[in-house]
Enzyme design. Structure first.
Site, PDB file in Angstrom:
ATOM      1  N   SER A 152       0.946  -1.248   0.054  1.00  9.70           N
ATOM      2  CA  SER A 152       0.227   0.032   0.111  1.00  9.70           C
ATOM      3  C   SER A 152       0.860   1.236  -0.083  1.00  9.70           C
ATOM      4  O   SER A 152       2.149   1.213   0.648  1.00  9.70           O
ATOM      5  CB  SER A 152      -0.933   0.039   1.384  1.00  9.70           C
ATOM      6  N   TYR A 165      -1.241  -0.591   9.563  1.00  6.32           N
ATOM      7  CA  TYR A 165      -1.269  -0.943   8.095  1.00  6.32           C
ATOM      8  C   TYR A 165      -0.078  -0.509   7.400  1.00  6.32           C
ATOM      9  O   TYR A 165       0.422  -1.540   6.412  1.00  6.32           O
ATOM     10  CB  TYR A 165      -2.411  -0.267   7.601  1.00  6.32           C
ATOM     11  N   LYS A 169       2.158  -3.474   5.622  1.00  7.26           N
ATOM     12  CA  LYS A 169       2.465  -3.218   4.165  1.00  7.26           C
ATOM     13  C   LYS A 169       4.056  -3.194   3.501  1.00  7.26           C
ATOM     14  O   LYS A 169       4.167  -3.754   2.593  1.00  7.26           O
ATOM     15  CB  LYS A 169       1.626  -2.370   3.750  1.00  7.26           C
TER      16      LYS A 169
END
Length: 305
Positions: A152, A165, A169
């Site tokens: 991401s 996150y 990622k």
């Protein structure tokens, strides 16, 4: 004739969003598909539902393709090993794994609970390890295989409120790189995609100001999951045998190749460095090449193509 004729592909998170579009496209391109989806909510932690995975598999079969479903969780190594076994038992082989399965538990880091940190790391980073590890010995014995993982821009560039996150990622990028390096001699490839696409995960991000509202609207109107699926499927084709260890992005009709960390500037001091000389000499000399603190939207401010 499709680019995946004769191939067998496992797609995790295949019940919705990017996973669903990828599973459907892989089937249209000739692959037999094992559709995995826990069927849980965006935040994980629930028991899930076998319905979404089976619904996508049924759609593939109704269109004349071959597909089976699986509703186990990528967070359990034994479950992913079962997926690999199911693919082999059902279709006789496994050629590629596409792994977009994920959850979100956003929040400012100073308010982030340990549970929210661990849950996101578990699904994304540990889940990617499980996917990679469960298949790698079979791929090595077969001397073929490919992985498509998902990173991401939250990890590559940064977005406020997504420390868990982003950490997961960016870890996936490192994992994919090593899999590509170690797998090269055995014809095993690994790449990652940073997707821009309107999915239920993106729809869950809070809109707190006009700038974020405009960003979400751009994604909703101009960046679709099916556009990301095109690259994911292409990376599994034998015709892409020279593509490995790369980081791609998909933003609408634009495909992006990201660079990877390499030295930008180097300074040497024959007598060695100390804190004072670093502060007075090294940092000022390097500062023109520092990466700013801009978020993803500052790097991609233009309308999707």
């Amino acid at each position: 004739m499709g680019v995946l004729d004769g191939k067998v592909v496992l797609v995790t998170g295949g019940g919705n969003g990017i996973g669903k579009e990828t599973a459907l496209l892989a089937a249209r391109e000739g692959a037999k598909v094992l559709v995995n989806d826990l069927g849980g909510g965006l935040k994980g932690g629930d028991e899930g539902d076998a319905g979404p995975a089976e619904a996508v598999a049924a759609e593939i079969r109704a269109a004349g393709g071959e597909a089976a479903s699986n509703s186990e969780s990528v967070t359990e190594y034994s479950a992913v090993a079962n997926m690999v076994t199911q693919a082999l038992d059902t279709f006789g082989r496994l050629d590629s794994i596409i792994n977009p399965a994920g959850i979100l538990r956003d929040g400012m880091f100073h308010k982030m609970s340990e549970a929210d940190w661990k849950a996101v790391i578990d699904v994304h980073l540990h889940g990617s390890y499980n996917v990679g590890r469960a298949a790698v010995e079979y791929f090595r014995e077969s001397e073929r295989g490919s992985y498509v993982f998902f990173t991401s821009t939250s990890g590559l560039i940064g977005n406020i409120g997504q420390a868990n996150y982003a950490a997961a990622k960016l870890g996936i990028v490192g994992l994919s790189r090593i899999l590509a390096m170690e797998g090269a001699a055995k014809n095993i490839r690994s790449n990652v995609i940073a997707p821009f696409a309107w999915t239920r995960m993106i729809a869950s991000i809070p809109v707190k100001d006009e700038a974020s509202a405009q960003r979400v609207e751009r994604m909703k109107n101009g960046m679709r999951a099916d556009q990301v699926a095109q690259l994911a499927v292409a990376l599994c084709s034998d015709q892409s045998s020279n593509v490995s260890g790369q980081i791609f992005g998909v933003r609408g009709n634009e495909v992006i190749l990201f660079d990877q960390p390499r030295p930008v500037k180097s300074l040497a001091r024959m007598e060695g460095w100390n804190p004072e000389s670093l502060i007075s000499q090294a940092f000022p000399a390097m500062s023109p090449d520092f990466t700013d603190l801009g978020a993803t939207a500052s790097v991609f401010p233009y309308e999707p193509i």
